[in-house]
Structure formats: structure tokens, C-alpha cells
Design a protein around this motif. Sequence first.
Motif, PDB file in Angstrom:
ATOM      1  N   ILE A  57       0.835  -1.203   0.000  1.00 47.95           N
ATOM      2  CA  ILE A  57       0.000   0.000   0.000  1.00 47.95           C
ATOM      3  C   ILE A  57       0.866   1.248   0.000  1.00 47.95           C
ATOM      4  N   PRO A  58       0.959   1.957  -1.130  1.00 54.57           N
ATOM      5  CA  PRO A  58       1.603   3.272  -1.103  1.00 54.57           C
ATOM      6  C   PRO A  58       0.541   4.291  -0.692  1.00 54.57           C
ATOM      7  N   CYS A  59       0.812   5.046   0.364  1.00 55.79           N
ATOM      8  CA  CYS A  59      -0.200   6.010   0.831  1.00 55.79           C
ATOM      9  C   CYS A  59       0.434   7.062   1.718  1.00 55.79           C
ATOM     10  N   GLY A  60      -0.308   8.091   2.007  1.00 53.57           N
ATOM     11  CA  GLY A  60       0.143   9.114   2.946  1.00 53.57           C
ATOM     12  C   GLY A  60       0.284   8.498   4.330  1.00 53.57           C
ATOM     13  N   ILE A  61       1.229   8.988   5.098  1.00 59.11           N
ATOM     14  CA  ILE A  61       1.449   8.474   6.452  1.00 59.11           C
ATOM     15  C   ILE A  61       0.193   8.652   7.305  1.00 59.11           C
TER      16      ILE A  61
END
Lengths: 371, 371
Positions: free
Chosen positions: A216-220
Amino acid sequence: MDGEFKVTPWEVSGDIDYDLLVEKFGTKRIDQALLDRMAKYGELHPLLKRGVVYSQRDMEWVLDRYDAGERFYLYTGRGPSGHTHLGHLMPWMFTKYLQDTFRAPLYFQLTDDEKFLFNDNLTLKDTRDMAYQNLLDVIALGFDPKITKIMIDTEYIHHLYPLALQVAKRITFSTAKAVFGFDNSTNIGSIFYTSIQAAPCFIGSELAGKNAPCLIPCGIDQDPHFRVTRDIAPVLGYYKPALLHNKMFPGLQGTDKMSSSQPNSTIYTTDPPKLVRKKIMSAFTGGAVSVEEQRKTGGKPEVCSVYKYKFYLFEKDDKALADLYDRCKKGEILCGECKKTLADSIVTFIEDHQVKREAAKDKVEEFMLRD
Amino acid sequence: MDGEFKVTPWEVSGDIDYDLLVEKFGTKRIDQALLDRMAKYGELHPLLKRGVVYSQRDMEWVLDRYDAGERFYLYTGRGPSGHTHLGHLMPWMFTKYLQDTFRAPLYFQLTDDEKFLFNDNLTLKDTRDMAYQNLLDVIALGFDPKITKIMIDTEYIHHLYPLALQVAKRITFSTAKAVFGFDNSTNIGSIFYTSIQAAPCFIGSELAGKNAPCLIPCGIDQDPHFRVTRDIAPVLGYYKPALLHNKMFPGLQGTDKMSSSQPNSTIYTTDPPKLVRKKIMSAFTGGAVSVEEQRKTGGKPEVCSVYKYKFYLFEKDDKALADLYDRCKKGEILCGECKKTLADSIVTFIEDHQVKREAAKDKVEEFMLRD
């Protein structure tokens, strides 16, 4: 206000201490060893090199599985509360790099339910309509339709709901309260919602009929959802989802996050090029009060949103960026010039994106996860 | 234990004080005026005459709308945690009387999600499989397939979920806690669930594209769900659902509710006739310790489960029932005889039901709410 900040899936404010977040959330900083390893699969993305994508969970494990011949799939998404802006595009562009580099299938979730539940002023029709607007931007970025599937929660709920139930049964209100800060006044849909965001972590495994790693690439800011999901995954017989976290894309007015609630701070993909230029020309910079002063003391690129925009997305050449930094510090370049080159870059990008976004309208069905 | 009892949608135990429940839940007793009015539409159902269906919300209003030419629809359901027993059939038989009398369309909900969320020992596969078993019993009762639609939550969720979201957004955890007794250890699926049970209250209006009254015949234990739903309905622009509440069907061992957790107390529609007879022959009665004693002092029909079964379902003739009561009190009839006539009635009913239940297997699609 120094040191005061808040990062939850629904609120990002203050001066974010990203190092503290890594500690607080219990994630891992992306270190040089991991960067070196990732560089072996293809040229490192600038967002990795520059530390914008800076934190992770289990990325080494994902690569181990990949090296052993096990393909992972990607999962990311968007809460359709308004039009897409550059801050949303950034992690999607990074996601595309991951898809291209690893030929990884992508599940993209549009959480119309979430944005309805968490925003008093939005109807379900508002968020559904906006989901369609947003997915045009996803498609416009050039994801491969053969391995990219978009789902809108309320339209794909028949597949998401059974998975969400499995998750929901294993999360107590205690946990939800501690992780998300809910209280007695929180509505019961919001309390349940994290299960729906957890579900796509397993949809790849479900549809493939066998366990598959999920990255999952996502904002922290979205990490809390997946921290909870990771605790439950093994109980359900799935792999824990792995994560790559990015920092928030800055606003044009010097704040830490480009936010829809400050229209002048935000460049939407639907903004007319003239408006884009206008917004950039009135951006917050690190410039001095006068030309003379700036020639003498130099600028402050470290607080300048124009510099940040180049750093995050619009100056891919490391050397050119370093030069710019130096010249700004020395007072050799004025804010006006710098804004103009950024405006040129963004307008070029937006004009191209808007053409692709228009063309995306004919490709929607190709990308939608249905049945 | 006198006076101690518990009635929630998930637990019914103790000696239920039905009058106190009316007061506690804020419902209305069905009075003679309402019975007289209902008798005008067709012969009163014995469960109404005998006060088993004893409480209501807004039933007069439903009849007012009906008299004004506005058709209402019925909504009831079943939590598929195990096989259907007589206690489940009773309100469905009453529902059929309402359908026949008022030509009312029926939406029947099978809450496989609920039973999964609230029972540690059941998988979602268990409750889905059981939903199919249970719906055969619904069909076997002879509902009109043209105006009867059955939905299984996880299969019809794409229609239920958007309505559930509308409801969920308007219920705080505070309210859910107060009404259902939830606490910090409750799972977040259970907390959300009431929204899913609320949704079918509005599905008739949604599918018809205009507001239509909804009448829910159900056990008084289910009232809390609809009490909450009724508070929200006007905000969403719908009519408040109306209700007719029945008392719990008694167990064979003298308890207040036939329960799946006491197999000997319970007659399943799938029980072989021999087993049915055996269960009835070992039922709790109000009989004395010896024949001589009983001839002398008489029986106690008021506590006898055999008498209750005749009262609730298996002796429709009021005069015959009154005779039985008198003869029992006078010691003129012994428990053995009485059990035998009840066993004969139930076995006849079950044999017939099982034939219809078998035939129902070919009619499932005709009844399912799809698209």
C-alpha cells in the motif's frame, strides 16, 4: 505552535514532525540499504531519493517474496470529498512507478461511503459524483488498464462487505477509540468504516483464490487503518499488508498539506491554466521584503512553497534542483522568476493532464472492477 | 428469579413481564378498539385475539393510510443462526395473515451478517448456508411470490448499504450504547449492524420511488432496532415504520422462549416426525406427580407448555381451547392424552410443512430480491 501537529486519517494540521510520526506509529524509516535494494529493480523514483516517500512497513519482505517469484499487488485510494489536486496526484504517480517497475496489479479504492460518513455537509450523491470525477484523474495518469482495477465502495460493496465483516468482528470499540480517537459522539458508520478500508488489502487474494502480498503506497496519515488491519490479517489467514508512506504534499501558502479547505493553497486538476498560474504567482515563498534585500540576504528555499513544489514534483533533475537552492540562498534568483518557471512547468503538466483526463471519460468501464 | 428478565435483540431470558416491556420500550398495548377495527378487514387472527400479538406502534396510522388508499408493505426477517423452529414460524404465519388480509407486499430479510458478527462460533459461511435453509421455511408457508421478496444481507448489500449509511450517519455510539447495551468490548461490526436492520424499512419506498408506509410484525425483542430507526426516519424523509409485536413463543421445557440452545425444548421444521413426537411426549406440563393426584387436584394449564402450544398455534378453536382448560383444571384430562393430541397436530403440520419445504427448493429464485 512549534511542535504541535495532528495527523489522523481525517485531519492533518500543524507543523508535522515526520520523524516523531515514525516513532509514534511504529513504522520504519526507509534507509539507504532499502533504497539501494530498490534501485536494482529500476531507476529510483525521485520521491524515494528525496525522502518524500520516507517510511515503510515490511517492504523488505515484499521484495523477498517478489524475488522468490511471488507477485504482489498494489492498493491505494482516494476519499472523494472534492476535486483532485496535486497533493492527491503525487502518491498516485508514485504508485504508477511501482506498477511499471514491478508489473504489479493495482486496486484503487474510492471511499464515497467514508467521505459521506465523516462530512456533515456532503450527501452520498455528492461523494459518489465526486468519485467519478476523481477516477478520471487516476486513469489520466496512464495506469495499465489490464492490471488496474478501480472500485467505488458503494458500487463494489457486495465484494467488500463480506471481507469487511471478517475484519469488523475482530476490532473492538476500545481499539477503534484508541487508534482513531473516536468517542461517544462518533456516528456508528464512522466507527465501522475502517473495516471497509481494510477490505481491499485482501481482495487481491480473494479474487486470485490464493494468498498474495499486498503493498500500500499512501500518505502516512492513512497508516492507522492499516496498523489495525495488520494486527488482524494473520487471524484471517492473510498476509499482513506492507506499506510505503509518503509525507504530505505542501500547500501553496506555506502549510504542510495542500488542503481543499484553502482553495488558494491548492491546485486542482480541473483548474483552468490561467487560474493555476495566478495561484502560483501568489504563492508563499521564502523571499525577502524587497528585491534589494533579497539580493543581499538571499531567499529561504527551506520554507518556500515554490521550492517545495519543484522538490516534490516539478524538478526531477537533482543537479538543477541543487543549483536552484544555492542560487536562491545567494540571492541570485528572485521569487518572481522562480514562480514563473514553476508556473510554466505546472501549466504544461495540467494542460497535458486535462487532455488525458478528457480522454479518460471513454475508458472508465475498462478500469472499473465489476461483476 | 421472579421479575428478573432480559429482552434484547440478542438475548431473551428470565420470566418476561410483557406489560413492563410495553412501558419500558414505550410501545402501545393493542386495545379492544384496535382489535375491533382490524376485524373489519377480515377475520381476526387467533394470535391477535389471544393477545400473543399484543403491542404496537402506529398501527392505527397504517390503517388510516390504508383506508385512504395508500398501500403499506410488510417487513420482517430472521437471523440465520440455526435451523428454523416453531418459534420462528409463528410470527411468519402472522405475517402471512397480514399479507393475505391487506394484499401487502413483503420484504423478508435474512441477516447472515448479524449472526456472524454476534456469534463467536459461527463463520460467515455457516450463516449464509443457514439463510438458505431458513428461507425454504418462509417459502413453504405459502407467501405470494408476486409480492414477496426475500433478501440475504450479504447478497443484497449493494441496495442495503447506501440506506444503512444514511441511518448510520445519524446514530451516535452514545445512542447505540444506551439502546443495545454495547460497551468498549463490542466489535465495530456489531455496533454498525442496526443500520443494516433499519435499511429494509425504507427499501419499499426506495424501490417504488415514493414514500410508502412500512409495517413490521416481529418479536418485541426486536423493537430496539426500530425504535432507533423511527427516530431517524423523518430526518431522511421517510415515514416512521409501524410495528406489531408478538410475545416470544414458549419452549417445551417451561421456559419463556423456544431456544436453539436447548434442543429438547425446541421443535425444528427439519426434525423427523418421530423426534417431534418424542420431544412433545417429554415436554414440561403442569401435571401432578401421579394420576391419582392429578385426578384430584387438576393440572395447571397456565404453566403447561403443552397447553401453551395449543394456545399459541395448535388449537385454533376458542371453544375447544376453553374446554381443554376447564377439563385440565378439573383433573378430567391427563397430561399423556393432552401431549398425544398435541403431538398429532404438530406431526401433521410438520409432515405437510416438510413436503412444502422440499417443493420450495425449486421456487427460491422466484422469491429472491435481485438485480
